[in-house]
Write an enzyme that holds these catalytic residues in place. Structure first.
Site, PDB file in Angstrom:
ATOM      1  CE1 TYR A 235      16.478   5.944   2.051  1.00  0.00           C
ATOM      2  CE2 TYR A 235      14.958   4.531   3.226  1.00  0.00           C
ATOM      3  CZ  TYR A 235      15.415   5.081   2.040  1.00  0.00           C
ATOM      4  OH  TYR A 235      14.795   4.773   0.849  1.00  0.00           O
TER       5      TYR A 235
ATOM      6  CG  LEU B 282      -1.978  -1.135   1.234  1.00  0.00           C
ATOM      7  CD1 LEU B 282      -2.846  -1.043   2.478  1.00  0.00           C
ATOM      8  CD2 LEU B 282      -2.846  -1.121  -0.019  1.00  0.00           C
ATOM      9  N   GLY B 283       2.159   1.108  -0.089  1.00  0.00           N
ATOM     10  CA  GLY B 283       3.071   2.257  -0.076  1.00  0.00           C
ATOM     11  C   GLY B 283       3.185   2.908  -1.442  1.00  0.00           C
ATOM     12  CD  GLN B 284       6.601   7.464  -4.049  1.00  0.00           C
ATOM     13  OE1 GLN B 284       7.601   7.216  -3.365  1.00  0.00           O
ATOM     14  NE2 GLN B 284       6.578   8.436  -4.937  1.00  0.00           N
TER      15      GLN B 284
ATOM     16  CG  ASP C 248       0.977  -2.223   3.696  1.00  0.00           C
ATOM     17  OD1 ASP C 248       1.431  -1.616   2.714  1.00  0.00           O
ATOM     18  OD2 ASP C 248       1.235  -1.892   4.883  1.00  0.00           O
ATOM     19  CB  ILE C 249       1.376  -2.974   8.625  1.00  0.00           C
ATOM     20  CG1 ILE C 249       1.288  -3.111  10.149  1.00  0.00           C
ATOM     21  CG2 ILE C 249       1.065  -1.530   8.246  1.00  0.00           C
ATOM     22  CD1 ILE C 249       2.027  -4.287  10.707  1.00  0.00           C
TER      23      ILE C 249
HETATM   24  C1  VAH Z   1      13.414   9.073   0.641  1.00  0.00           C
HETATM   25  N1  VAH Z   1      11.984   8.694  -1.307  1.00  0.00           N
HETATM   26  O1  VAH Z   1      13.352  10.261   0.369  1.00  0.00           O
HETATM   27  C2  VAH Z   1      13.020   8.083  -0.454  1.00  0.00           C
HETATM   28  C3  VAH Z   1      14.192   7.726  -1.312  1.00  0.00           C
HETATM   29  C4  VAH Z   1      16.021   8.627  -2.728  1.00  0.00           C
HETATM   30  C5  VAH Z   1      15.070   8.920  -1.638  1.00  0.00           C
HETATM   31  O2  VAH Z   1      14.955   6.695  -0.784  1.00  0.00           O
HETATM   32  O3  VAH Z   1      13.760   8.648   1.729  1.00  0.00           O
END
Ligand code: VAH
Length: 315
Positions: A141, A10-12, A34-35
């Site tokens: 991330y 359900l994500g982008q 999805d969750i």
């Molecule tokens: C983000 N849309 O902004 C993601 C992506 C390149 C960016 O990994 O975290």
């Protein structure tokens, strides 16, 4: 016939990939998970299962019951959200990935998960960023993405799992807005240009980032997964990009379609700092040579299509 299970459906990316894969391989062959569930067609237009990717036992049971031979693991926290919740981000992004890789290993399934330009850091060459280069990201991330690339390669070399990945740039789409990313501005700008005729960017002028229109991203996933594995010199993960743009260039492209559009700036220090730690422009030669990466949309074509589709959506 492929039997595909998607997490984060359900994500982008997931919301559009699910529809594309159902069109390509048959609705009944694509299990979306999805969750949570919502009322969109993804949940009703084909097999759907609520699944928490932190529950590896249930994930394996669901995939086994569906007879999945392909796992596409998309469930993750994006960069800005992860930076505000680093420990939770590590647990979800790495725990979920490990569960998905273990599931693929147990089922002998092919495996895809996205990496990101976020896998690079301030010491990475910023212009023409090579496929093989230094990766010392300064965000949680980015740490997750580098560790994820290494983990997916490990499952290929150690267990023979057919793992493949793409280092996505910012992805722009009109179906499902992204949540919690640094590049979300590149989606918000179109929505607000159509709705209000103005946008206040939290990323500063002159901040170049790689971007790609969602149709090109979906095509890249399918091309990569259908490529002859014997010809792949890389696996996790390939640099892919369609354009390197700064906010003022997006604004100019929008003004060609909406002449009265006005752009303003109110920089968000956290997301500006994240953006400045990422490359300006990737080198995607390896993807082009090894599996025929071939994006169709440049900034002008993407802008025309985004604005037309958002007007049709009556947002
Ligand atoms: C983000 N849309 O902004 C993601 C992506 C390149 C960016 O990994 O975290």
């Amino acid at each position: 016939m492929k039997r595909m299970m998607i997490t984060g459906a359900l994500g982008q990316i997931g919301s559009e990939l699910t529809v594309k894969l159902r069109e390509t391989y048959g609705k009944e062959n694509v299990l979306a998970t999805d969750i949570k569930m919502d009322d969109r067609e993804i949940s009703t237009d084909g097999p759907f299962q609520i699944l928490d990717v932190m529950d590896g036992k249930t994930m394996l049971e669901v995939a086994k019951k569906f007879r999945a031979d392909t796992i596409l693991h998309l469930a993750a926290l994006l960069s800005a959200t992860a930076e505000n919740n680093p420990v939770f981000a590590w647990n979800l992004n790495m725990g979920g990935l490990l569960n998905a890789l273990e599931t693929a290993k147990e089922l002998g399934a092919q495996f895809f998960t996205p990496s990101s330009i976020g896998a690079f850091g301030p010491s990475t060459p910023k212009d023409g960023t090579p496929q093989d280069t230094i990766q010392r990201p300064t965000t949680m991330y980015g740490v997750n993405k580098v560790a994820g690339e290494l983990l997916a390669d490990y499952y290929f070399h150690r267990y023979g799992v057919d793992t493949r990945g793409l280092r996505f740039p910012g992805l722009i789409s009109y179906q499902t807005p992204p949540g919690g990313g640094t590049t979300d501005y590149a989606v918000e700008i179109y929505y607000e240009a159509v709705k209000y005729g103005t946008y206040t960017s939290y990323i500063d002028k002159g901040t170049y980032l790689d971007m790609m229109y969602m149709p090109d991203a979906l095509d890249s996933i399918i091309r990569l997964m259908e490529a002859d594995g014997g010809k792949l010199k890389h696996r996790n993960a390939f640099n892919v990009t369609a354009m390197s743009v700064a906010p003022e260039e997006m604004a100019s492209a929008i003004q060609k379609e909406l002449p009265d559009f006005k752009m303003h700036y109110q920089v968000d220090p956290l997301r500006q700092q994240i953006a400045e730690s990422w490359p300006n422009r990737l080198d995607a030669t390896a993807a082009k040579e090894e599996w025929g990466f071939n994006p169709k949309f440049n900034l002008e074509a993407m802008t025309k299509d985004m604005i037309m589709k958002l007007k049709q959506k009556r947002i």
